[in-house]
Design an enzyme around this catalytic site. Structure first.
Site, PDB file in Angstrom:
ATOM      1  N   HIS A  72      -3.919  -2.049 -13.506  1.00 36.05           N
ATOM      2  CA  HIS A  72      -4.455  -1.055 -12.575  1.00 36.05           C
ATOM      3  C   HIS A  72      -3.430   0.066 -12.408  1.00 36.05           C
ATOM      4  O   HIS A  72      -2.307  -0.189 -11.957  1.00 36.05           O
ATOM      5  CB  HIS A  72      -4.772  -1.695 -11.216  1.00 36.05           C
ATOM      6  CG  HIS A  72      -6.087  -2.400 -11.186  1.00 36.05           C
ATOM      7  ND1 HIS A  72      -6.867  -2.454 -10.066  1.00 36.05           N
ATOM      8  CD2 HIS A  72      -6.774  -3.062 -12.158  1.00 36.05           C
ATOM      9  CE1 HIS A  72      -7.989  -3.102 -10.336  1.00 36.05           C
ATOM     10  NE2 HIS A  72      -7.950  -3.504 -11.602  1.00 36.05           N
ATOM     11  N   TYR A 200      -9.128   0.692  -0.550  1.00 35.98           N
ATOM     12  CA  TYR A 200      -8.704   0.329   0.808  1.00 35.98           C
ATOM     13  C   TYR A 200      -9.382   1.311   1.766  1.00 35.98           C
ATOM     14  O   TYR A 200      -9.156   2.512   1.664  1.00 35.98           O
ATOM     15  CB  TYR A 200      -7.193   0.467   0.961  1.00 35.98           C
ATOM     16  CG  TYR A 200      -6.363  -0.565   0.227  1.00 35.98           C
ATOM     17  CD1 TYR A 200      -6.073  -0.432  -1.121  1.00 35.98           C
ATOM     18  CD2 TYR A 200      -5.845  -1.675   0.914  1.00 35.98           C
ATOM     19  CE1 TYR A 200      -5.291  -1.381  -1.779  1.00 35.98           C
ATOM     20  CE2 TYR A 200      -5.063  -2.620   0.261  1.00 35.98           C
ATOM     21  CZ  TYR A 200      -4.791  -2.463  -1.083  1.00 35.98           C
ATOM     22  OH  TYR A 200      -4.017  -3.394  -1.737  1.00 35.98           O
ATOM     23  N   PRO A 293      -1.393  -9.433   4.170  1.00 30.65           N
ATOM     24  CA  PRO A 293      -1.793  -9.275   2.762  1.00 30.65           C
ATOM     25  C   PRO A 293      -2.137  -7.833   2.360  1.00 30.65           C
ATOM     26  O   PRO A 293      -2.374  -7.568   1.195  1.00 30.65           O
ATOM     27  CB  PRO A 293      -3.017 -10.180   2.641  1.00 30.65           C
ATOM     28  CG  PRO A 293      -3.562 -10.258   4.017  1.00 30.65           C
ATOM     29  CD  PRO A 293      -2.392 -10.163   4.945  1.00 30.65           C
ATOM     30  N   LYS A 297       1.770  -8.482  -1.275  1.00 28.80           N
ATOM     31  CA  LYS A 297       3.179  -8.740  -1.578  1.00 28.80           C
ATOM     32  C   LYS A 297       3.595 -10.210  -1.557  1.00 28.80           C
ATOM     33  O   LYS A 297       4.704 -10.526  -1.980  1.00 28.80           O
ATOM     34  CB  LYS A 297       4.052  -7.982  -0.569  1.00 28.80           C
ATOM     35  CG  LYS A 297       4.003  -6.470  -0.761  1.00 28.80           C
ATOM     36  CD  LYS A 297       4.475  -6.081  -2.157  1.00 28.80           C
ATOM     37  CE  LYS A 297       4.358  -4.589  -2.402  1.00 28.80           C
ATOM     38  NZ  LYS A 297       4.612  -4.265  -3.815  1.00 28.80           N
ATOM     39  N   TYR A 385       4.157  -0.101  -3.769  1.00 33.29           N
ATOM     40  CA  TYR A 385       3.042  -0.932  -4.212  1.00 33.29           C
ATOM     41  C   TYR A 385       3.310  -1.531  -5.597  1.00 33.29           C
ATOM     42  O   TYR A 385       3.087  -2.715  -5.825  1.00 33.29           O
ATOM     43  CB  TYR A 385       1.748  -0.117  -4.247  1.00 33.29           C
ATOM     44  CG  TYR A 385       0.481  -0.950  -4.205  1.00 33.29           C
ATOM     45  CD1 TYR A 385       0.027  -1.628  -5.335  1.00 33.29           C
ATOM     46  CD2 TYR A 385      -0.273  -1.076  -3.035  1.00 33.29           C
ATOM     47  CE1 TYR A 385      -1.129  -2.409  -5.302  1.00 33.29           C
ATOM     48  CE2 TYR A 385      -1.436  -1.837  -2.986  1.00 33.29           C
ATOM     49  CZ  TYR A 385      -1.849  -2.497  -4.133  1.00 33.29           C
ATOM     50  OH  TYR A 385      -3.001  -3.274  -4.099  1.00 33.29           O
TER      51      TYR A 385
HETATM   52  C1  PHB Z   1      -7.112  -9.620  -3.285  1.00 35.62           C
HETATM   53  O1  PHB Z   1      -7.654  -9.280  -4.364  1.00 35.62           O
HETATM   54  O2  PHB Z   1      -7.278 -10.742  -2.750  1.00 35.62           O
HETATM   55  C2  PHB Z   1      -6.207  -8.625  -2.592  1.00 35.62           C
HETATM   56  C3  PHB Z   1      -5.885  -7.435  -3.244  1.00 35.62           C
HETATM   57  C4  PHB Z   1      -5.050  -6.526  -2.620  1.00 35.62           C
HETATM   58  C5  PHB Z   1      -4.561  -6.810  -1.351  1.00 35.62           C
HETATM   59  C6  PHB Z   1      -4.884  -8.006  -0.707  1.00 35.62           C
HETATM   60  C7  PHB Z   1      -5.721  -8.916  -1.324  1.00 35.62           C
HETATM   61  O3  PHB Z   1      -3.757  -5.900  -0.725  1.00 35.62           O
END
Ligand code: PHB
Ligand code: APR
Length: 393
Positions: A72, A200, A293, A297, A385
């Site tokens: 990604h 997000y 989450p 990380k 990130y």
């Molecule tokens: C997930 O795919 O579970 C996931 C992806 C990004 C995040 C948190 C969870 O920041």
């Protein structure tokens, strides 16, 4: 039983540590409370930092990740119906890899067993002893037999609810914690993700995240009460709320629905135990710290810890020098706190806080506008990130 390093926990931290030690010719034994089948199928987040993916490849356990992992090159922030892409590759020259944590665990277990590594699953009554001295040991029961593992060092990789951190004498640890007033309702759905990259979303009704596990399996998250009952969320309600919160002014964009095959609520906290070592006991991964989450990380911080620990143990055994071991906690905490900051910042910027005043809500939206409109601000998000460089002393 005897080994050089006794490792408690067969999650990413314990398994990668055993793997890295093996490469350096250091013997270890991994003790795991759950079954192999359980740990290999425990669904967790799956975003690998650039350095994490490089570590797996460089140490010979990255083949499947390279074959089926999804590179990604950016993520999307969505707020006020507008979508703003953060271009990791353009800003940092790096990218992340979407590859489920349970697959990393499977790859590491396979590599350890193929190399003759010792992993004892389904162990019971694990306790750690004499780690303040020169001859620590781990007691446990395996197949109803009492066993003692004598070792030079113990690695507490047993997660947030493990036995190692609580075994450190009272008064030694300083605990830093923030519990957030919300959690995440997460689903896995048999539906192609409606976006190639993560989205997000900060919405008036709350945070939402569009993620994925594969080109055919979606992973979606919704901000909810920390004690939300998943049963209060029938599929239709989940999809409706996701459509609202991920709503966009792009008329062609549409969330893709499908059968929901997993549903669960996880509360959210930031947590750090300092120091991450006591005598010959070293804490790594979730045993020492928890991040919300939002920054993806948890796994990556566990990997960073054990890379530091493996390097320190290699120096001890190969050069008889223990200064890196003595500085393990200090070395790890530098990164831990920068990652805690980033995870807290992403969480604070993207979630709705009931306690927010009008002023605070507008500051939050201004933060998002700034990140979306400033190369410098976008760079700050991107470099955190994809993963800050690991400073190995
Ligand atoms: C997930 O795919 O579970 C996931 C992806 C990004 C995040 C948190 C969870 O920041
Ligand atoms: N004895 C033996 N094993 C134990 C004990 C115990 N007393 N207590 C816990 N364990 C095992 C758990 O069953 C688990 O398999 O330790 C392992 C800890 O693994 P994780 O919780 O995955 O922690 P870690 O390896 O640090 O990885 C952190 O995993 O949970 C996610 O979100 C977290 O992504 C992060 C990553």
């Amino acid at each position: 039983m005897r080994t050089q390093v006794g490792i408690i926990g067969a999650g990413p931290a314990g398994l990668l540590l055993a793997h890295l030690l093996h490469i350096d010719g250091i013997d270890s034994v991994v003790l795991e409370a759950r079954s192999r089948e359980y740990v290999e199928n425990r669904i967790r987040a799956g975003v690998l930092e650039h350095g994490t993916a490089e570590t797996l490849v460089a140490t010979g356990v990255g083949e499947r990740m390279r074959a089926i992992g999804l590179p990604h090159h950016g993520v999307n922030l969505r707020f006020r119906g507008r979508t703003h892409r953060i271009d990791f590759l353009g800003l940092t020259g790096k990218f992340v890899t979407v590859y489920s944590q349970h697959l990393v665990v499977q790859d590491l277990i396979a590599a350890r067993l193929a190399a003759g590594g010792q992993i004892h699953f389904d162990v019971e009554d694990v306790s750690v002893h004499d780690f303040g001295g020169e001859a620590p040991s781990i007691r446990f029961r395996a197949e109803s037999r009492a066993e003692t593992l004598a070792c030079d060092f113990i690695a507490g990789c047993d997660g947030f609810h493990g036995t190692c951190r609580p075994s450190i004498p009272a008064g030694v640890l300083m605990i830093h914690e923030r519990v957030y007033p919300f959690g995440w309702l997460g689903i896995l759905a048999e539906a192609p993700p409606a976006s190639e990259e993560l989205i997000y979303a900060n919405h008036e009704r709350g945070f939402a995240l569009l993620s994925m596990r594969s080109p055919t399996v979606s992973r979606h998250l919704l901000q909810c009460a920390p004690d939300e009952n998943p049963e209060a969320w029938p599929d239709e309600r989940i999809w409706s709320e996701l459509e609202t919160r991920l709503g966009t002014d792009e008329p062609s964009w549409k969330l893709i629905k499908g059968p929901i095959v997993q549903k669960g609520v996880t509360p959210m906290r930031s947590f750090v135990a300092e120091p991450m070592q006591f005598g010959r006991l070293f804490l790594a991964g979730d045993a020492a710290h928890i991040v919300p989450p939002t920054g993806a990380k948890g796994l990556n911080l566990a990997v960073a810890d054990v890379r530091v620990l493996a390097r320190a143990l290699e120096r001890h055994y190969r050069a008889g020098a223990s200064e890196l071991l003595a500085r393990y906690s200090e070395t790890c905490l530098g990164r831990v706190w920068k990652v805690q900051r980033f995870s807290w910042w992403m969480t604070s910027m993207l979630h709705r806080f009931e306690a927010h005043t009008g002023f605070e809500r507008r500051i939050q939206l201004a933060e998002l506008d700034y990140v979306a409109g400033s190369r410098a601000a976008a760079m700050a998000l991107a470099e955190n990130y994809v993963g800050l460089p690991l400073e190995l002393p």
